[in-house]
Write a protein that holds these residues in place. Structure first.
Motif, PDB file in Angstrom:
ATOM      1  N   MET A 241       0.839  -1.245   0.003  1.00 11.04           N
ATOM      2  CA  MET A 241      -0.073  -0.117  -0.104  1.00 11.04           C
ATOM      3  C   MET A 241       0.892   1.412  -0.047  1.00 11.04           C
ATOM      4  O   MET A 241       1.838   1.636   0.901  1.00 11.04           O
ATOM      5  CB  MET A 241      -1.114   0.185   1.375  1.00 11.04           C
ATOM      6  CG  MET A 241      -1.741   1.224   1.282  1.00 11.04           C
ATOM      7  SD  MET A 241      -3.030   1.398   2.757  1.00 11.04           S
ATOM      8  CE  MET A 241      -4.143   0.220   2.117  1.00 11.04           C
ATOM      9  N   THR A 281      -8.022  -2.130  -0.126  1.00 12.34           N
ATOM     10  CA  THR A 281      -7.144  -2.722   0.961  1.00 12.34           C
ATOM     11  C   THR A 281      -6.077  -3.732  -0.060  1.00 12.34           C
ATOM     12  O   THR A 281      -6.446  -4.177  -1.137  1.00 12.34           O
ATOM     13  CB  THR A 281      -7.855  -3.484   1.969  1.00 12.34           C
ATOM     14  OG1 THR A 281      -8.434  -4.624   1.415  1.00 12.34           O
ATOM     15  CG2 THR A 281      -8.829  -2.769   2.573  1.00 12.34           C
ATOM     16  N   THR A 282      -4.795  -3.913   0.789  1.00 17.74           N
ATOM     17  CA  THR A 282      -4.271  -4.835  -0.018  1.00 17.74           C
ATOM     18  C   THR A 282      -4.722  -6.356  -0.227  1.00 17.74           C
ATOM     19  O   THR A 282      -4.368  -7.076  -1.257  1.00 17.74           O
ATOM     20  CB  THR A 282      -2.754  -5.289   0.777  1.00 17.74           C
ATOM     21  OG1 THR A 282      -3.049  -5.820   2.222  1.00 17.74           O
ATOM     22  CG2 THR A 282      -2.137  -4.014   1.084  1.00 17.74           C
TER      23      THR A 282
END
Length: 344
Positions: A241, A281-282
């Motif tokens: 991120m 989000t990852t």
């Protein structure tokens, strides 16, 4: 097309094997390793039992004779020695390491502490940021695959820096990565007891991806300035991120900003732009070749924030390498890469 992977025992090599095993136009013909030659590949990766029967082979010109394209997933420095031999035999090459990314030899030596490649090969190499360098990649024979952090960062910044919307001197990048980015060889920094329940900043003001990012920003906008770029190791296996901050030169509203990103990436199948107020989000790109981007503006400070997430082993390495190979060879750039993210 017959493909070979050099450095197949590392995480990047394993991802290349996973992708190429299901590629419609490329056949994985050889796995090459300088450290584990003559061993069945499943001794390195038992999850491939009854899936991959190849035996690791030494890096030999005879083995490469029938190969059309070579992916180098070896540590930085190895490609400098391998590429001259491969290009002499007219092999197309995708290099996943940092050897050919920087065009300035002295800059490479300063940041990587290694001997730089020749000027001729640096000049030949095309920087493989798939979404923005397609025309050059199409005509290339040697691709310098971008680093994982630069991929997330440059995809996040490209629309703003190219349209000269932000003050380049204001760019601050706060990036976080999973442990697989450090490679498969164990070190004290990747020891479970050191990583678990810990958050660590590393290579402060000295990360080798800094000049790579700055080089591309300068290519897009001559006014580009040195950036502030810091990286952190988080206790997860994979994912990046990049949270990027910049100050706009003129007033701009969020909807206009969002429209700019949607227009910039409307024909780019692996970049997904989130709606306002939604942040990626990852885990939402885990094991896929997607880069998800969100943009927002702080009404109080006027500062723009970009959040860009990728899987460091896929879009940050092997996925983008195959995407570049597809573009180079005239295939659909999505070939072998239409992989749905793994969730949860």
């Amino acid at each position: 097309m017959k493909a070979a992977v050099i450095g197949a025992t590392g995480y990047g090599g394993a991802e290349l094997v996973r992708i190429l095993s299901n590629h419609p136009y490329m056949k994985l013909e050889a796995l090459l390793s300088s450290s584990s030659a003559d061993a069945p590949y499943i001794e390195s990766y038992a999850h491939l039992l009854n899936i991959n029967s190849l035996v690791l082979q030494p890096i030999d010109q005879e083995i490469l004779h029938e190969i059309d394209i070579v992916f180098i997933a070896a540590p930085t420095g190895a490609s400098t020695k391998l590429v001259p031999m491969l290009r002499e035999h007219h092999k197309r090459v995708i290099d996943l390491a940092g050897d050919f990314r920087l065009k300035d030899q002295q800059q490479y030596s300063d940041w990587y502490n290694k001997q730089a490649p020749t000027e001729a090969h640096l000049h030949e190499a095309v920087y493989g940021l798939s979404e923005w360098n397609q025309s050059d990649i199409q005509h290339a024979s040697l691709i310098a695959n971008p680093g994982c952090f630069p991929t997330a960062t440059l995809l996040g910044l490209a629309p703003l820096i190219q349209e000269d919307i932000i003050d380049p001197a204001s760019i601050i990048i706060d990036a976080k990565t999973g442990v697989s980015g450090a490679g498969r060889s164990p070190t004290m920094n990747t020891h479970f007891s050191e990583v678990n329940e810990n958050l660590k900043i590393y290579k402060v003001n000295s990360h080798q991806h800094i000049p790579e990012i700055e080089q591309m920003l300068k290519h897009w906008n001559r006014q580009a300035a040195p950036i502030t770029f810091h990286t952190h190791l988080v206790p997860m296996t994979r994912g990046i991120m990049a949270t990027i901050y910049a100050t706009p030169k003129v007033a701009i509203n969020e909807q206009t900003l969002l429209d700019l990103y949607k227009t910039s990436y409307e024909n780019k199948p692996f970049v997904r732009i989130r709606e306002l107020g939604q942040f990626p989000t990852t885990k939402e790109v885990f094991s896929s070749n997607y880069c998800d981007i969100a943009v927002t503006i702080d009404a109080r400070t006027g500062r723009i924030t970009i959040v860009s997430v990728i899987d460091n082993l896929m879009k940050g390495a092997s996925g983008q390498a195959v995407q570049n190979a597809n573009i180079m060879l005239g295939f659909d750039e999505r070939a072998g890469l239409d992989i749905v993210p793994v969730y949860p």
